[in-house]
Design a protein around this motif. Sequence first.
Motif, PDB file in Angstrom:
ATOM      1  N   TRP A   9       0.886  -1.150   0.027  1.00 54.74           N
ATOM      2  CA  TRP A   9      -0.023  -0.031  -0.130  1.00 54.74           C
ATOM      3  C   TRP A   9       0.941   1.009  -0.128  1.00 54.74           C
ATOM      4  N   TRP A  10       2.149   1.153  -0.052  1.00 56.76           N
ATOM      5  CA  TRP A  10       2.972   2.213  -0.311  1.00 56.76           C
ATOM      6  C   TRP A  10       4.205   1.794  -1.025  1.00 56.76           C
ATOM      7  N   HIS A  23       4.519   7.434  -1.912  1.00 56.56           N
ATOM      8  CA  HIS A  23       2.998   7.384  -1.997  1.00 56.56           C
ATOM      9  C   HIS A  23       2.493   6.384  -1.107  1.00 56.56           C
ATOM     10  N   ASP A  25      -1.224   4.467  -0.630  1.00 57.37           N
ATOM     11  CA  ASP A  25      -2.568   4.416  -1.083  1.00 57.37           C
ATOM     12  C   ASP A  25      -3.633   3.955   0.216  1.00 57.37           C
ATOM     13  N   ARG A  27      -6.909   4.003  -0.178  1.00 55.55           N
ATOM     14  CA  ARG A  27      -8.246   3.596  -0.441  1.00 55.55           C
ATOM     15  C   ARG A  27      -8.702   2.434   0.478  1.00 55.55           C
ATOM     16  N   ASP A  29      -9.465  -0.851   2.130  1.00 53.10           N
ATOM     17  CA  ASP A  29      -9.066  -2.166   2.022  1.00 53.10           C
ATOM     18  C   ASP A  29      -8.943  -2.914   3.334  1.00 53.10           C
ATOM     19  N   ARG A  32      -5.458  -4.813   4.251  1.00 54.58           N
ATOM     20  CA  ARG A  32      -4.507  -3.625   4.698  1.00 54.58           C
ATOM     21  C   ARG A  32      -4.735  -2.905   5.943  1.00 54.58           C
ATOM     22  N   ARG A  59      -6.975   6.712   7.249  1.00 50.22           N
ATOM     23  CA  ARG A  59      -5.808   7.484   6.719  1.00 50.22           C
ATOM     24  C   ARG A  59      -4.622   7.624   7.441  1.00 50.22           C
ATOM     25  N   HIS A 109      -2.021  13.889   3.680  1.00 47.02           N
ATOM     26  CA  HIS A 109      -2.896  12.765   2.978  1.00 47.02           C
ATOM     27  C   HIS A 109      -4.013  13.657   2.636  1.00 47.02           C
ATOM     28  N   ASP A 112      -7.794   9.655  -1.261  1.00 38.25           N
ATOM     29  CA  ASP A 112      -7.386   8.377  -1.206  1.00 38.25           C
ATOM     30  C   ASP A 112      -5.740   8.283  -1.391  1.00 38.25           C
ATOM     31  N   HIS A 113      -5.025   9.674  -1.141  1.00 36.89           N
ATOM     32  CA  HIS A 113      -3.672   9.396  -1.628  1.00 36.89           C
ATOM     33  C   HIS A 113      -2.997  10.062  -0.145  1.00 36.89           C
TER      34      HIS A 113
END
Length: 123
Positions: A9-10, A23, A25, A27, A29, A32, A59, A109, A112-113
């Motif tokens: 996820w990164w 980065h 992610d 989103r 999940d 995760r 986040r 953040h 979603d980023h």
Amino acid sequence: MPTPIAEDWWRLFRTTDGVEVSHVDLRPDDARETEAHARLDEGERERCRRFQHPGPQRRFALCRAAFRPILTRRLGCGDERLAFGAAPYTKPYALLDGRPAPIAFNVSHSGDHGLIAVAPLGA
């Protein structure tokens, strides 16, 4: 301690003049998020629980769980040697073996980023 995190996820996004930007992610999940929560220490879990909505909780957990291995890799240390400090109304800082680490960082953040920037002090 849990098994090593798969960096799913990164990832490193860019390196410029010794500054690394990764980065994250953010989103939704479930797998995760479960793994991220398992990576948080008790203080981080408590801070995460204080968020009243799932988006900010997610986040925070995903960024913080990615942040620790990014810093330990950059500092060449194990997680047990890394801690964080902060004075009232100031930016947090990393501690390596109880002393200020020779790095600066920023975590940001939106949606979603997430972005995590790490630089040597003075850069």
